[in-house]
Design an enzyme around this catalytic site. Structure first.
Site, PDB file in Angstrom:
ATOM      1  N   ASN A 151      -0.730   6.858 -13.944  1.00  0.00           N
ATOM      2  CA  ASN A 151      -1.958   6.056 -14.055  1.00  0.00           C
ATOM      3  C   ASN A 151      -3.191   6.882 -14.425  1.00  0.00           C
ATOM      4  O   ASN A 151      -4.038   6.457 -15.192  1.00  0.00           O
ATOM      5  CB  ASN A 151      -2.183   5.245 -12.782  1.00  0.00           C
ATOM      6  CG  ASN A 151      -2.255   6.089 -11.542  1.00  0.00           C
ATOM      7  OD1 ASN A 151      -1.677   7.171 -11.487  1.00  0.00           O
ATOM      8  ND2 ASN A 151      -2.967   5.632 -10.548  1.00  0.00           N
ATOM      9  N   GLY A 227       2.645   8.858  -6.181  1.00  0.00           N
ATOM     10  CA  GLY A 227       3.447   7.868  -6.895  1.00  0.00           C
ATOM     11  C   GLY A 227       3.706   6.676  -5.999  1.00  0.00           C
ATOM     12  O   GLY A 227       2.980   6.439  -5.019  1.00  0.00           O
ATOM     13  N   THR A 231       9.373   5.651  -3.912  1.00  0.00           N
ATOM     14  CA  THR A 231       9.735   7.008  -4.333  1.00  0.00           C
ATOM     15  C   THR A 231       9.364   7.996  -3.234  1.00  0.00           C
ATOM     16  O   THR A 231      10.114   8.938  -2.948  1.00  0.00           O
ATOM     17  CB  THR A 231       9.004   7.391  -5.647  1.00  0.00           C
ATOM     18  OG1 THR A 231       9.061   6.298  -6.544  1.00  0.00           O
ATOM     19  CG2 THR A 231       9.601   8.618  -6.287  1.00  0.00           C
ATOM     20  N   GLU A 249       1.004  10.990  -1.495  1.00  0.00           N
ATOM     21  CA  GLU A 249      -0.075  10.020  -1.770  1.00  0.00           C
ATOM     22  C   GLU A 249       0.587   8.827  -2.427  1.00  0.00           C
ATOM     23  O   GLU A 249       1.009   8.917  -3.576  1.00  0.00           O
ATOM     24  CB  GLU A 249      -1.120  10.632  -2.706  1.00  0.00           C
ATOM     25  CG  GLU A 249      -1.819  11.868  -2.169  1.00  0.00           C
ATOM     26  CD  GLU A 249      -2.598  11.581  -0.895  1.00  0.00           C
ATOM     27  OE1 GLU A 249      -2.973  10.415  -0.654  1.00  0.00           O
ATOM     28  OE2 GLU A 249      -2.813  12.525  -0.127  1.00  0.00           O
ATOM     29  N   CYS A 283      -4.665   3.623  -7.659  1.00  0.00           N
ATOM     30  CA  CYS A 283      -4.231   3.324  -6.290  1.00  0.00           C
ATOM     31  C   CYS A 283      -5.413   2.927  -5.404  1.00  0.00           C
ATOM     32  O   CYS A 283      -5.215   2.372  -4.334  1.00  0.00           O
ATOM     33  CB  CYS A 283      -3.472   4.510  -5.707  1.00  0.00           C
ATOM     34  SG  CYS A 283      -4.379   6.044  -5.865  1.00  0.00           S
ATOM     35  N   GLU A 461      -5.357  15.291   0.629  1.00  0.00           N
ATOM     36  CA  GLU A 461      -5.694  16.236  -0.432  1.00  0.00           C
ATOM     37  C   GLU A 461      -7.215  16.400  -0.421  1.00  0.00           C
ATOM     38  O   GLU A 461      -7.915  15.785   0.363  1.00  0.00           O
ATOM     39  CB  GLU A 461      -5.221  15.675  -1.777  1.00  0.00           C
ATOM     40  CG  GLU A 461      -3.724  15.440  -1.833  1.00  0.00           C
ATOM     41  CD  GLU A 461      -3.251  14.969  -3.206  1.00  0.00           C
ATOM     42  OE1 GLU A 461      -3.749  13.962  -3.713  1.00  0.00           O
ATOM     43  OE2 GLU A 461      -2.355  15.630  -3.758  1.00  0.00           O
TER      44      GLU A 461
END
Ligand code: TXE
Length: 482
Positions: A151, A227, A231, A249, A283, A461
Site C-alpha cells: 500500500n 501486512g 499473514t 504491524e 492501515c 515502530e
C-alpha cells in the site's frame, strides 16, 4: 519488458530460481514487467551476504552509519520524480500523492534514523551501598528480516530497513511482490551512497515462498513485518518455536468519532481524506465513521456530496484524487464487500461501482463508497476492507460511541473530533488503539511510538522504539570496592 531482479551483496542479480512473476500496472490492468520469483536458495544467498557483512557493519562507528543513511536520504530526494513515477505506475496511486507523501517520507525515514542513532543511549543503574554499577549494552541483533506490503511500498520498506541498519544489523528484506519497483530502484541508490555490500539485501518474490524462507530461516533472528493480520498470525506461528523477536504491524478497522462540538469544516475536509487517501488502502484510514446524532443528517448530506466530487482517474493526471486499486483480486475483494453490505441491509449512499477511465479501460478503478449501516456488528463494519469504502452510523452518547469504537478485533488507530478537552482525555484513556488522533489525522512525528493493539499487531515502530526492537539489551553488572 522491465525486469525486477534481486539486489544481493551490493549487486543486482537474477534469481537462482530462474522463475518470474508478472508485474501489473493497475492503472492500465496490463502486465508491464516481470519480477524475480526468488526461492529458498535466493534467500540463503542473501543471508550469506548479510552474515558476511555483519562483523564490519556492526563494528562501524555511529558516525559512519549515520553518514551513509543521510546520504541515502539525499539521493532519494534527488531521485524523487523517478521514484514517484515508479511508485504510481506500480501501485496505481495518484502521482501527486507519491510525489508529496510516499517518496519524501522514504527519504525522511533514512534521515530520521541516521540522526536518531547518534542520540540513542542506554541506561545505567548505580546500586549505592552494594557498590555495583549496572549498565545496559544495546547491541545489534545480527541478520534481521524485513517484510513490507504494497500500500505504501517504499515508505514502509524504508521505515523498517532504515532503523535496522542504523542500529548495526544487516538485513534480508522483501518488498511486496505486488509493488516491487521502488525497492528495486533503491538498490542503485544504496550502492551510490556507499552502503557497504551485503548490509542490505533485497530479495523479490512471493510471500509463501521468499517471505516464508526469510521467516523460517533459523539464523535470521528478528522479523519486522507489516501486512495482513492473517499473514501476521502465520508468521508468528512460524517464528515462535525459534524464539525470534517479532514486530508485527497488521490490519485496522479504525473508528472516526465525530462529536457535535467539533470544528465542522475542518472535520469534513480531513474526514474525506482519512476515508479515501490512497484509495482507502492505508492501515490508518478511518473506515468506521460514527457521528453524534444531532449533526448526523447534516454530516451525511455534506460528506456524500464531497465524496461524489472526488475525481477518480488516471494516477498520472494531477487533478486525480482517487487512482487505481492495487490489483484485480483486491478490487474484486472490495466489490464483494459492497455486495455484502447490501445483503446485510446496509444502504450504499454513493459509489461502490467500477469506473471506466477513458484510455485506461482495463484499470482497476472504483467509485469511493459511503455505506450507511444500522448495526455496528455487521461484517462490513467489522472486517478490514482496505479499499475506498467507509461506513457511517449515528450515536447518542459518548459511552455508546466508545463502546462501538472498541467492538472490533482490531486496535490500530482512532480519530476523535471534539473541542471538549475532558472528553478527549476520557476517550483517549479508554479507546483500544495504539494511536489516537484528536482533531487531525495522519499527523506523524517520527519520534512517536507507532503500532496497534489486539489483532492490529505486536510491538511498536518509530523513534527509539524501533532502535530498541533492532537491538538486544544486555545488562552488565560491575562490582567495585571503595
Ligand atoms: O498482504 P500480505 P496482502 C491487509 C489488507 C489486505 C490484506 C491482504 O486487508 O486486503 O491484508 O493483503 C508477504 N511469510 N493489509 O495479501 O499477504 C507478502 O509477500 C512471509 C494491511 O497483500 O500480508 C508481502 O510482502 N511473508 C496492511 C507482505 O507479506 C509473507 C498492508 C504483505 O502481504 C507471507 C497490506 C508468508 N507466509 C495489506 N505471506 C497494513 N497493515 O498496512 C505473505 N507475505
Amino acid at each position: 519488458m522491465e525486469k525486477i531482479i534481486n539486489y544481493i551483496n551490493g549487486e543486482y542479480c537474477e534469481p537462482l530460481s530462474e522463475e518470474w512473476i508478472d508485474n501489473y500496472n493497475p492503472s492500465k490492468g496490463e502486465v508491464f514487467g516481470v519480477i524475480a520469483n526468488s526461492n529458498e536458495a535466493d534467500v540463503e544467498k542473501a543471508y550469506r551476504a548479510a552474515k558476511e557483512a555483519y562483523p564490519a557493519w556492526s563494528n562501524s562507528t555511529i558516525e559512519e552509519r549515520s553518514r551513509v543513511l543521510l546520504k541515502i536520504a539525499s539521493l532519494i530526494e534527488v531521485n524523487l520524480e523517478r521514484l514517484a513515477k515508479a511508485e504510481s505506475e506500480d501501485n496505481g496511486k495518484p502521482l501527486s500523492l507519491a510525489r508529496s507523501v510516499d517518496i519524501p517520507r522514504a527519504s525522511a525515514n533514512f534521515r530520521f534514523f541516521g540522526n536518531a542513532i547518534t542520540q540513542f543511549a542506554s541506561e545505567a543503574h548505580e546500586s549505592v551501598g552494594l557498590n555495583t554499577i549496572n549498565f545496559t549494552l544495546r547491541q545489534p541483533i545480527g541478520v534481521v528480516g524485513c517484510i513490507s506490503p504494497w500500500n505504501l511500498p517504499l515508505y514502509l520498506f524504508t521505515w523498517k530497513v532504515a532503523p535496522a541498519i542504523a542500529a548495526g544489523n544487516t538485513v534480508v528484506a522483501k518488498p511486496s511482490e505486488v509493488t516491487p519497483k521502488t525497492a528495486f530502484l533503491l538498490g542503485e541508490i544504496l550502492s551510490k551512497a556507499g552502503l557497504p555490500k551485503g548490509v542490505l539485501n533485497i530479495v523479490h518474490g512471493t510471500g509463501p515462498t521468499a517471505g516464508q524462507a526469510i521467516v523460517a530461516h533459523p539464523k535470521i533472528k528478528a522479523i519486522s513485518f507489516t501486512g495482513g493480520t492473517k499473514t501476521g498470525e502465520h508468521i508468528a506461528r512460524t517464528a515462535a518455536p525459534m524464539f525470534k523477536k517479532l514486530s508485527l504491524e497488521l490490519g485496522g478497522k479504525n473508528p472516526n468519532l465525530i462529536f457535535a462540538d467539533c470544528d465542522y469544516e475542518t472535520m469534513l475536509d480531513v474526514t474525506v481524506r482519512s476515508s479515501f487517501a490512497n484509495q482507502g488502502q492505508i492501515c490508518l484510514c478511518g473506515s468506521r465513521i460514527f457521528v453524534e446524532r444531532s449533526i448526523y443528517e447534516q454530516f451525511r448530506e455534506d460528506f456524500v456530496a464531497r465524496v461524489r466530487e472526488l475525481k477518480v482517474g488516471d494516477p498520472f493526471d494531477d487533478s486525480t484524487r482517487i487512482g487505481a486499486l492495487v490489483s484485480e483480486p483486491h478490487m474484486e475483494k472490495v466489490l464483494s464487500y459492497i455486495e455484502l453490505a447490501k445483503e446485510e441491509g446496509g444502504k450504499v449512499l454513493c459509489g461502490g461501482n467500477r469506473v471506466t477511465v477513458p484510455g485506461l479501460e482495463n484499470g482497476y478503478y472504483l467509485q469511493p463508497a459511503v455505506i450507511e449501516v444500522y448495526d455496528d456488528q455487521c461484517r462490513v463494519n467489522q472486517e478490514e476492507i482496505f479499499g475506498p469504502v467507509v461506513t457511517i452510523m449515528p450515536f447518542d452518547t459518548e459511552e455508546e460511541a466508545l463502546q462501538m469504537a472498541n467492538s472490533v478485533r482490531y486496535g490500530l488507530s482512532s480519530t476523535i473530533w471534539t473541542s471538549n478537552i475532558d472528553r478527549t482525555m476520557r476517550i483517549s484513556k479508554k479507546i483500544e488503539a495504539g494511536i489516537v488522533w484528536v482533531n487531525t489525522w495522519l499527523n506523524r512525528d517520527l519520534r512517536t511510538p507507532f503500532g496497534g493493539v489486539k489483532a492490529s499487531g505486536v510491538g511498536r515502530e518509530g523513534g527509539f522504539e524501533a532502535l530498541r526492537f533492532f537491538t538486544e539489551p544486555k545488562n552488565v553488572c560491575i562490582k567495585y570496592s571503595e
